[in-house]
Design a protein around this motif. Structure first.
Motif, short mmCIF file in Angstrom:
data_model
loop_
_atom_site.label_atom_id
_atom_site.label_comp_id
_atom_site.label_asym_id
_atom_site.label_seq_id
_atom_site.Cartn_x
_atom_site.Cartn_y
_atom_site.Cartn_z
N ARG A 1 0.84 -1.19 0.00
CA ARG A 1 0.00 0.00 0.00
C ARG A 1 0.88 1.25 0.00
O ARG A 1 1.82 1.37 0.77
CB ARG A 1 -0.91 0.01 1.22
CG ARG A 1 -1.85 1.22 1.25
CD ARG A 1 -2.69 1.25 2.52
NE ARG A 1 -3.63 0.13 2.56
CZ ARG A 1 -3.56 -0.88 3.41
NH1 ARG A 1 -2.58 -0.92 4.31
NH2 ARG A 1 -4.46 -1.84 3.38
N GLY A 2 0.58 2.19 -0.88
CA GLY A 2 1.37 3.41 -0.96
C GLY A 2 2.52 3.35 -1.93
O GLY A 2 3.16 4.37 -2.21
N ASN A 3 2.81 2.16 -2.47
CA ASN A 3 3.85 2.03 -3.49
C ASN A 3 3.19 2.17 -4.86
O ASN A 3 2.50 1.27 -5.33
CB ASN A 3 4.54 0.67 -3.37
CG ASN A 3 5.74 0.53 -4.30
OD1 ASN A 3 5.73 1.05 -5.40
ND2 ASN A 3 6.75 -0.18 -3.85
N LYS B 1 17.03 -0.21 1.85
CA LYS B 1 16.16 -0.78 2.90
C LYS B 1 14.90 0.04 3.08
O LYS B 1 14.43 0.26 4.19
CB LYS B 1 16.93 -0.91 4.22
CG LYS B 1 18.12 -1.83 4.11
CD LYS B 1 18.82 -2.02 5.43
CE LYS B 1 19.99 -2.97 5.25
NZ LYS B 1 20.68 -3.27 6.48
N LEU B 2 14.36 0.50 1.94
CA LEU B 2 13.10 1.21 2.00
C LEU B 2 11.95 0.23 2.09
O LEU B 2 12.03 -0.88 1.58
CB LEU B 2 12.93 2.07 0.73
CG LEU B 2 13.97 3.18 0.56
CD1 LEU B 2 13.74 3.90 -0.76
CD2 LEU B 2 13.89 4.17 1.71
N ASN B 3 10.90 0.61 2.76
CA ASN B 3 9.74 -0.25 2.93
C ASN B 3 8.83 -0.15 1.73
O ASN B 3 7.94 0.67 1.65
CB ASN B 3 8.97 0.14 4.19
CG ASN B 3 7.79 -0.78 4.42
OD1 ASN B 3 7.76 -1.90 3.89
ND2 ASN B 3 6.85 -0.33 5.23
N THR C 1 -6.42 -4.99 -6.13
CA THR C 1 -5.74 -3.72 -6.38
C THR C 1 -6.31 -2.65 -5.46
O THR C 1 -7.19 -2.90 -4.65
CB THR C 1 -5.89 -3.29 -7.86
OG1 THR C 1 -5.00 -2.19 -8.13
CG2 THR C 1 -7.31 -2.90 -8.20
N TRP C 2 -5.77 -1.45 -5.59
CA TRP C 2 -6.20 -0.30 -4.80
C TRP C 2 -6.92 0.70 -5.70
O TRP C 2 -6.69 0.77 -6.91
CB TRP C 2 -4.99 0.39 -4.18
CG TRP C 2 -4.13 -0.46 -3.33
CD1 TRP C 2 -4.19 -0.62 -1.97
CD2 TRP C 2 -3.02 -1.28 -3.77
NE1 TRP C 2 -3.21 -1.48 -1.54
CE2 TRP C 2 -2.48 -1.91 -2.62
CE3 TRP C 2 -2.46 -1.56 -5.02
CZ2 TRP C 2 -1.39 -2.78 -2.69
CZ3 TRP C 2 -1.39 -2.42 -5.10
CH2 TRP C 2 -0.87 -3.02 -3.93
N LYS C 3 -7.73 1.53 -5.08
CA LYS C 3 -8.43 2.59 -5.82
C LYS C 3 -7.43 3.52 -6.49
O LYS C 3 -7.65 3.97 -7.63
CB LYS C 3 -9.34 3.38 -4.88
CG LYS C 3 -10.13 4.49 -5.57
CD LYS C 3 -11.06 5.19 -4.59
CE LYS C 3 -11.88 6.27 -5.28
NZ LYS C 3 -12.84 6.92 -4.35
N SER C 4 -6.33 3.81 -5.81
CA SER C 4 -5.32 4.72 -6.35
C SER C 4 -4.72 4.17 -7.65
O SER C 4 -4.37 4.93 -8.56
CB SER C 4 -4.21 4.96 -5.33
OG SER C 4 -3.61 3.73 -4.93
#
Length: 309
Positions: free
Chosen positions: A126-128, A306-308, A163-166
């Motif tokens: 989420r957010g990627n 090491k990014l999430n 999937t996501w709405k975004s």
């Protein structure tokens, strides 16, 4: 005590196949989602035999068939919308009141782990913005990731997916920028395999030139390419297409449960390789061979920092 409800909304898309709809809906009933979207397209005007089939499907999705505490929203059009406009509109409709969605069609039987896999991946990525699609299908066994429960692909298989709405907000049904993308060879920069590249270019050309679109999923794949997106793919297949198998068994005068048991056993044979939960983060990300150098480099760089993601 009631079983805990599954907290990710589920959209079931049905039409004129009650034999498969009953099997897919049984898996959803076992899942007990807290929010359920039901879309059932109307029969076609030139197919009078579909009237009874559609009515049967809609009965299978009636309140009398939902025996758990669930918020249900239905869209049963009075006139046939067609596969392309119907399914894409149903997804857009569901996203009017949800931010993430698991989508299942009436001929795609999900393994129970499909839902937990989707939930875990929806939370993990989420957010990627680059991750646009979570597949339930593994169509090419050669692309398995040995040390992970999932890998990334440029191709997003539909039928059972999430999937996501975004991400869906970037869906382009009319493929308006396709000529520009083709002239700039932007898709060429993503796909190194000539056979795969030509396959998608031909499909895009066909759908783009259609006045009445015959597909919705080709435009979704186009949208993934257009936004340099990626799909998450499970280590093993979690979706079985039962549409063809039901047709075969109908010719042999056999019934639904036979199809259900056979397909579920086929999926369960792989269960040990996945595990029953998908809650742990992946240790190693594997890309298919036709991923471009820029795609590989991007994710290796993210891992190094090491990014999430």
């Amino acid at each position: 005590m009631d079983k805990k409800l599954f907290d990710i909304p589920v959209l079931l898309i049905a039409f004129n196949r009650p034999e498969t709809t009953c099997l897919v809906f049984e898996q959803i009933r076992k899942l007990r989602p807290s929010q359920l979207y039901l879309f059932s397209d109307a029969p076609r005007n030139d197919k009078p035999e579909e009237q009874e089939l559609v009515e049967t499907c809609r009965y299978l999705l009636d309140d009398s068939q939902i025996d758990w505490n669930c918020k249900v929203e239905r869209w049963f059009p009075e006139s046939n919308m067609g596969c392309a406009l119907g399914i894409s509109s149903a997804i857009t409709w569901a996203f009017e009141t949800s931010s993430q969605l698991i989508i299942v069609e009436d001929d795609c039987l999900p393994h129970p782990d499909f839902f937990t896999f989707c939930k875990s991946m929806l939370e993990m990525y989420r957010g990627n913005d680059r991750i646009m699609h979570i597949s339930g299908s593994l169509l090419n066994e050669d692309l398995k990731a040995n040390n992970s429960d999932h890998f990334f692909s440029l191709i997003g298989n539909t039928g059972g997916w999430a999937t996501w709405k975004s991400a869906w907000n970037r869906y382009d049904f009319w493929m308006e920028q396709f000529p520009e993308m083709k002239n700039e060879k932007r898709i060429h920069s993503l796909i190194r395999n000539t056979k795969t590249l030509n396959y998608w270019l031909e499909r895009f050309d066909t759908v783009y030139t259609e006045e009445r679109k015959s597909s919705w999923e080709v435009q979704w794949q186009y949208s993934i390419f257009k936004n340099y997106g990626l799909a998450v793919v499970p280590h093993v297949n979690l979706i079985s297409n039962i549409g063809y198998m039901v047709a075969e068994l109908a010719d042999e005068s056999q019934n639904c449960p036979v199809v259900y048991e056979r397909n579920l056993k086929e999926i369960q044979s792989n269960e040990l390789a996945i595990g029953s939960e998908f809650g742990s983060p992946c240790l190693k990300t594997i890309f298919p061979e036709n991923a471009s150098f820029s795609t590989r480099f991007f994710y290796k760089f993210m891992s190094f920092l090491k990014l999430n993601y």
